[in-house]
Design a protein around this motif. Structure first.
Motif, PDB file in Angstrom:
ATOM      1  N   PRO A 569       0.844  -1.207   0.000  1.00  0.00           N
ATOM      2  CA  PRO A 569       0.000   0.000   0.000  1.00  0.00           C
ATOM      3  C   PRO A 569       0.877   1.254   0.000  1.00  0.00           C
ATOM      4  CG  PRO A 569      -0.730  -1.580   1.661  1.00  0.00           C
ATOM      5  CD  PRO A 569       0.588  -2.068   1.166  1.00  0.00           C
ATOM      6  N   ALA A 570       0.310   2.373  -0.418  1.00  0.00           N
ATOM      7  CA  ALA A 570       1.079   3.617  -0.544  1.00  0.00           C
ATOM      8  C   ALA A 570       1.625   4.098   0.795  1.00  0.00           C
ATOM      9  CB  ALA A 570       0.205   4.696  -1.176  1.00  0.00           C
ATOM     10  N   TYR A 571       0.963   3.746   1.903  1.00  0.00           N
ATOM     11  CA  TYR A 571       1.376   4.237   3.215  1.00  0.00           C
ATOM     12  C   TYR A 571       2.356   3.294   3.925  1.00  0.00           C
ATOM     13  CZ  TYR A 571      -2.591   1.147   4.183  1.00  0.00           C
ATOM     14  OH  TYR A 571      -3.455   0.085   4.205  1.00  0.00           O
ATOM     15  N   VAL A 572       2.711   2.178   3.287  1.00  0.00           N
ATOM     16  CA  VAL A 572       3.662   1.224   3.874  1.00  0.00           C
ATOM     17  C   VAL A 572       4.977   1.318   3.100  1.00  0.00           C
ATOM     18  CG1 VAL A 572       4.158  -1.202   4.352  1.00  0.00           C
ATOM     19  CG2 VAL A 572       1.830  -0.323   4.631  1.00  0.00           C
ATOM     20  N   ASN A 573       6.075   1.403   3.830  1.00  0.00           N
ATOM     21  CA  ASN A 573       7.396   1.549   3.210  1.00  0.00           C
ATOM     22  C   ASN A 573       8.179   0.243   3.271  1.00  0.00           C
ATOM     23  OD1 ASN A 573       7.129   4.369   2.648  1.00  0.00           O
ATOM     24  ND2 ASN A 573       7.497   4.783   4.827  1.00  0.00           N
ATOM     25  N   ALA A 590       8.537   2.481  -8.448  1.00  0.00           N
ATOM     26  CA  ALA A 590       7.443   3.015  -9.269  1.00  0.00           C
ATOM     27  C   ALA A 590       6.156   2.226  -9.063  1.00  0.00           C
ATOM     28  CB  ALA A 590       7.844   3.008 -10.735  1.00  0.00           C
ATOM     29  N   THR A 591       6.249   0.904  -9.077  1.00  0.00           N
ATOM     30  CA  THR A 591       5.043   0.071  -8.941  1.00  0.00           C
ATOM     31  C   THR A 591       4.797  -0.365  -7.509  1.00  0.00           C
ATOM     32  OG1 THR A 591       6.300  -1.957  -9.382  1.00  0.00           O
ATOM     33  CG2 THR A 591       5.375  -0.797 -11.280  1.00  0.00           C
ATOM     34  N   ARG A 592       5.786  -0.122  -6.619  1.00  0.00           N
ATOM     35  CA  ARG A 592       5.725  -0.523  -5.212  1.00  0.00           C
ATOM     36  C   ARG A 592       5.591  -2.044  -5.071  1.00  0.00           C
ATOM     37  NH1 ARG A 592       5.791   3.151  -1.839  1.00  0.00           N
ATOM     38  NH2 ARG A 592       4.962   1.854  -0.149  1.00  0.00           N
ATOM     39  N   GLU A 593       6.158  -2.758  -6.026  1.00  0.00           N
ATOM     40  CA  GLU A 593       6.065  -4.216  -6.019  1.00  0.00           C
ATOM     41  C   GLU A 593       7.360  -4.837  -5.496  1.00  0.00           C
ATOM     42  OE1 GLU A 593       4.307  -7.255  -9.168  1.00  0.00           O
ATOM     43  OE2 GLU A 593       6.373  -6.718  -9.693  1.00  0.00           O
ATOM     44  N   ILE A 594       7.202  -5.763  -4.557  1.00  0.00           N
ATOM     45  CA  ILE A 594       8.316  -6.575  -4.071  1.00  0.00           C
ATOM     46  C   ILE A 594       8.271  -7.902  -4.829  1.00  0.00           C
ATOM     47  CG2 ILE A 594       9.378  -7.684  -2.078  1.00  0.00           C
ATOM     48  CD1 ILE A 594       7.925  -5.645  -0.313  1.00  0.00           C
ATOM     49  N   ARG A 595       9.403  -8.278  -5.444  1.00  0.00           N
ATOM     50  CA  ARG A 595       9.474  -9.523  -6.214  1.00  0.00           C
ATOM     51  C   ARG A 595      10.591 -10.398  -5.659  1.00  0.00           C
ATOM     52  NH1 ARG A 595       7.168  -9.591 -11.433  1.00  0.00           N
ATOM     53  NH2 ARG A 595       8.728 -11.122 -12.074  1.00  0.00           N
ATOM     54  N   TRP A 596      10.234 -11.624  -5.377  1.00  0.00           N
ATOM     55  CA  TRP A 596      11.230 -12.629  -4.995  1.00  0.00           C
ATOM     56  C   TRP A 596      11.415 -13.539  -6.202  1.00  0.00           C
ATOM     57  CZ3 TRP A 596      10.292 -17.109  -0.990  1.00  0.00           C
ATOM     58  CH2 TRP A 596      11.487 -17.816  -0.804  1.00  0.00           C
ATOM     59  N   GLU A 597      12.479 -13.309  -6.946  1.00  0.00           N
ATOM     60  CA  GLU A 597      12.755 -14.048  -8.177  1.00  0.00           C
ATOM     61  C   GLU A 597      13.588 -15.285  -7.852  1.00  0.00           C
ATOM     62  OE1 GLU A 597      11.825 -13.475 -11.251  1.00  0.00           O
ATOM     63  OE2 GLU A 597      11.195 -11.372 -11.367  1.00  0.00           O
ATOM     64  N   ILE A 598      13.015 -16.454  -8.120  1.00  0.00           N
ATOM     65  CA  ILE A 598      13.723 -17.712  -7.877  1.00  0.00           C
ATOM     66  C   ILE A 598      14.050 -18.410  -9.189  1.00  0.00           C
ATOM     67  CG2 ILE A 598      13.587 -19.991  -6.795  1.00  0.00           C
ATOM     68  CD1 ILE A 598      11.775 -18.755  -4.683  1.00  0.00           C
ATOM     69  N   GLY A 599      13.097 -18.423 -10.120  1.00  0.00           N
ATOM     70  CA  GLY A 599      13.335 -19.094 -11.401  1.00  0.00           C
ATOM     71  C   GLY A 599      13.154 -20.587 -11.279  1.00  0.00           C
ATOM     72  N   ARG A 600      14.238 -21.336 -11.368  1.00  0.00           N
ATOM     73  CA  ARG A 600      14.178 -22.799 -11.314  1.00  0.00           C
ATOM     74  C   ARG A 600      14.351 -23.274  -9.874  1.00  0.00           C
ATOM     75  NH1 ARG A 600      18.427 -26.491 -11.319  1.00  0.00           N
ATOM     76  NH2 ARG A 600      17.833 -28.629 -11.845  1.00  0.00           N
TER      77      ARG A 600
END
Length: 670
Positions: A569-573, A590-600
């Motif tokens: 959310p916009a109010y959470v850092n 920009a999108t405020r998205e957290i991504r955990w990239e693992i792949g294989r």
């Protein structure tokens, strides 16, 4: 009595007095000079002593010695040499021999230079030509790239009558060349002369289109005549280029069991990948005598491709995009000639010269049946294979239809379900059938309509059954459900083989891997140690931090393209304090998205975890509210065995801290 001091010593026996005070030289000069008599006496004494020491030699020996001495001291004319005037020759010194060595060294080098420049150099210069090919070794089908032929004369003589000939890979299409080749022959270049210490190059632009993994080899040959030579020399160079990808993805939906004379459909799904250079293509279906390709029936399809059918079995695809498109193909086998039939589809790219090059093909195999009763089995709305999950419910529909010319009496229909993972206690019917082992059967006793099925009459039998929950994995078991139906006229005798013409299509539902994502939001960890900071419940104007924990569990199949996402959310850092056992955690401002990239994620890694911190500073408007800290995360992956896309979404977490046994409460901001 006083003694008198003396400065001399007197030898009374010899009459010699030595004056101690005066020097010996002074005493010597005071002695009288010997006269001639004294000298003669002295010489006589010396001769006597010498005679005693050296007795006289034999006369013969004296003569022999004298002759030897004469030979030594005589010159070439027989005269005696005057020793007093004899010249003594000096020996040669260091510098003499140093300069002699230098002289002979330079003489040898000069001789070698003469030999090298007149004999060796001439032949070496004739071969001092560097000739090689450069270009890309891996390309995507349709990608435009360059081959470069490099020619360099490193010798001291020029070369003439230079001719370069190129043999291209069969799947290479030339777009342009520089410099221009011999007229009407893009494989041949001629140069009159290439001077010493000069270079030239040829650039060839083009594309390669072919099947993925196909390798093309380009070969260039150069012939030339060096100056002052009467013979021709040759050089050769080669380079291999591999098609690493085609830039397109294809998928085929169809039922592998078909009834002769009945219309069936194949749905081709395709989309362009990000790195794609093919913008149109043609599909051709290899013709068969008993195969009929039908026109579209006007049915509406979502994301229908832009295509035309030039003639039965040939389709032109006019445009492509990264959005998946579908193209339906209607067909039927007019009659049954073989139990199994194979349809070969070829995908070809058309270049600017309207030439086609194959870049993909697919063979679809069918079981062809000839029967008056058409059986079609459907699982979860699909007639083809698809992946399912542990705990899923399989909803079956069995459609039967009399396609014969006469009615069919006393029909018995049986469904066979082969799997170790079905919970038979959950079996539910619309119409109750008879269960035996892994089969369910219906006759006229359960379904009165089966007593006599009229021409073109059809019916549907519906039932459902659940797959067991996930347990301990056992690699010796097949994690799938294989289903088919069959019929007979009269009773089906146990153990009696069933003709393939009496069987429906077969559906294999492979069980997807048991991917699970657990998400917790905490102020205290499992050891009751604070991992958050600040007031809790949160206080207006003050910052509180929390820790988010992700854990992935997977036991059955290897996963690909595994990723976990969370939009804050916009109010959470995001506090950037993260850790992961595998992969990387990234945050997009920009999108405020957290991504955990693992792949294989291989099966051997059955568990993976990650954690990060977030913070909240409530405003006055948030007072007396329960605030959502994370709205729920999503995980997605592709099962390497079932090829199904797996996904899961977690629930939202609030300031109530539902996962924290110590800090959980009403979570109201104060």
């Amino acid at each position: 009595m006083q003694k008198t001091k003396t400065n001399s010593i007197e030898d009374s026996d010899n009459g010699i007095t030595i004056n101690l005070k005066k020097s010996s030289l002074a005493e010597f000069t005071k002695r009288p000079v010997p006269n001639e008599r004294d000298v003669e006496n002295f010489e006589k004494i010396i001769e006597d002593q010498e005679s005693e020491m050296n007795p006289p030699l034999d006369e013969d020996l004296d003569e022999e010695i004298e002759e030897s001495l004469n030979e030594i001291y005589q010159d070439d004319n027989g005269d005696m040499v005057d020793v007093k005037k004899m010249d003594i020759k000096k020996r040669h010194g260091f510098f003499y021999w140093f300069f002699v060595v230098i002289f002979f060294l330079f003489a040898a080098l000069g001789a070698y230079y003469f030999y090298d420049s007149h004999y060796l150099k001439k032949s070496n210069d004739a071969a001092a030509i560097e000739f090689n090919l450069s270009g890309k070794t891996d390309v995507v089908a349709g990608e435009e790239f360059f081959y470069t032929i490099n020619i360099k004369n490193t010798g001291n003589i020029g070369i003439s009558d230079v001719q370069i000939r190129v043999n291209y890979p069969e799947n290479f299409k030339i777009a342009d060349v520089y410099p221009e080749s011999v007229k009407d022959n893009p494989s041949l270049w001629q140069f009159d002369y290439l001077s010493a210490h000069s270079a030239n190059e040829i650039k060839i632009k083009g594309t390669m289109v072919g099947l993925k993994g196909k390798t093309g080899i380009i070969q260039a040959t150069m012939s030339y005549m060096p100056e002052n030579f009467s013979s021709e020399f040759k050089k050769e160079a080669t380079l291999a280029t591999n098609i690493s990808d085609i830039g397109l993805e294809f998928d085929f939906d169809y039922v592998s069991s078909v009834l002769a004379g009945e219309t069936d459909e194949i749905t081709i799904r395709f989309n362009a990948m990000e790195n794609n250079f093919i913008n149109n293509f043609r599909i051709t279906l290899e013709p068969r005598e008993n195969l009929e390709v039908l026109a579209a029936d006007g049915k509406a399809y979502e994301n229908l491709a832009d295509f035309t059918m030039d003639r039965p079995g040939v389709w032109e695809i006019k445009s492509l995009s990264q959005e998946e498109k579908v193209m339906p193909i209607r067909f039927r086998f007019a009659k049954k000639e073989n139990d199994k039939e194979a349809l070969l589809f070829k995908f070809e790219y058309k270049n600017k010269e309207d030439q086609y090059s194959e870049f993909y093909n697919e063979t679809l195999n069918f079981d062809v049946m000839k029967s008056d009763l058409n059986l079609t089995l459907i699982v979860n709305g699909a007639r083809e294979d698809q992946g399912v999950n542990f705990g899923d419910t399989l909803n079956y529909s069995l459609v039967y239809k009399n396609k014969g010319e006469t009615e069919m009496k006393d029909v018995v229909i049986m469904v066979v379900l082969e799997s170790d993972f079905l919970d038979w206690r959950t079996l539910k019917y619309e119409t109750i059938g008879k269960e035996k082992g892994n089969t369910i059967s219906w006759s006229k006793e359960e379904i009165p309509a089966l007593a006599a099925i009229q021409k073109n009459e059809e019916g549907v039998i519906d039932f459902s059954i659940q797959i067991m929950p996930a347990g301990e994995p056992n690699q010796k078991q097949e994690y799938q459900v294989k289903s088919h139906a069959r019929f007979s006229i009269g009773n089906i005798e146990e153990g009696k083989p069933v003709e393939s013409d009496n069987q429906s299509n077969t559906i294999v539902n492979k069980i997807n891997s048991d991917l699970k994502l657990s998400e917790t939001l905490r102020y205290f960890n499992n050891d009751n140690v604070p991992v958050g900071t600040g007031p809790h419940p949160p206080k207006v104007g003050e910052t509180t931090t929390y820790k988010v924990y992700w854990e992935i569990n997977n036991n059955l199949n290897e996963l690909n393209e595994l990723v976990v996402k969370l939009v804050l959310p916009a109010y959470v850092n995001y506090d950037n304090k993260n850790r992961a056992t595998v992969g990387d955690i990234r945050f997009d401002e920009a999108t405020r998205e957290i991504r955990w990239e693992i792949g294989r994620l291989p099966v051997t890694v059955f568990s993976a975890s990650a954690e990060f911190s977030i913070s909240l500073t409530p405003s006055d408007e948030d007072r007396n509210k329960i605030m959502v800290l994370i709205p729920g995360s999503s995980v997605s992956a592709v099962d390497s065995k079932t090829e199904a896309v797996l996904s899961q979404t977690t629930k939202a977490k609030t300031t109530k801290l539902e996962d924290d046994q110590i800090a959980q409460g009403d979570g109201i901001v104060f």
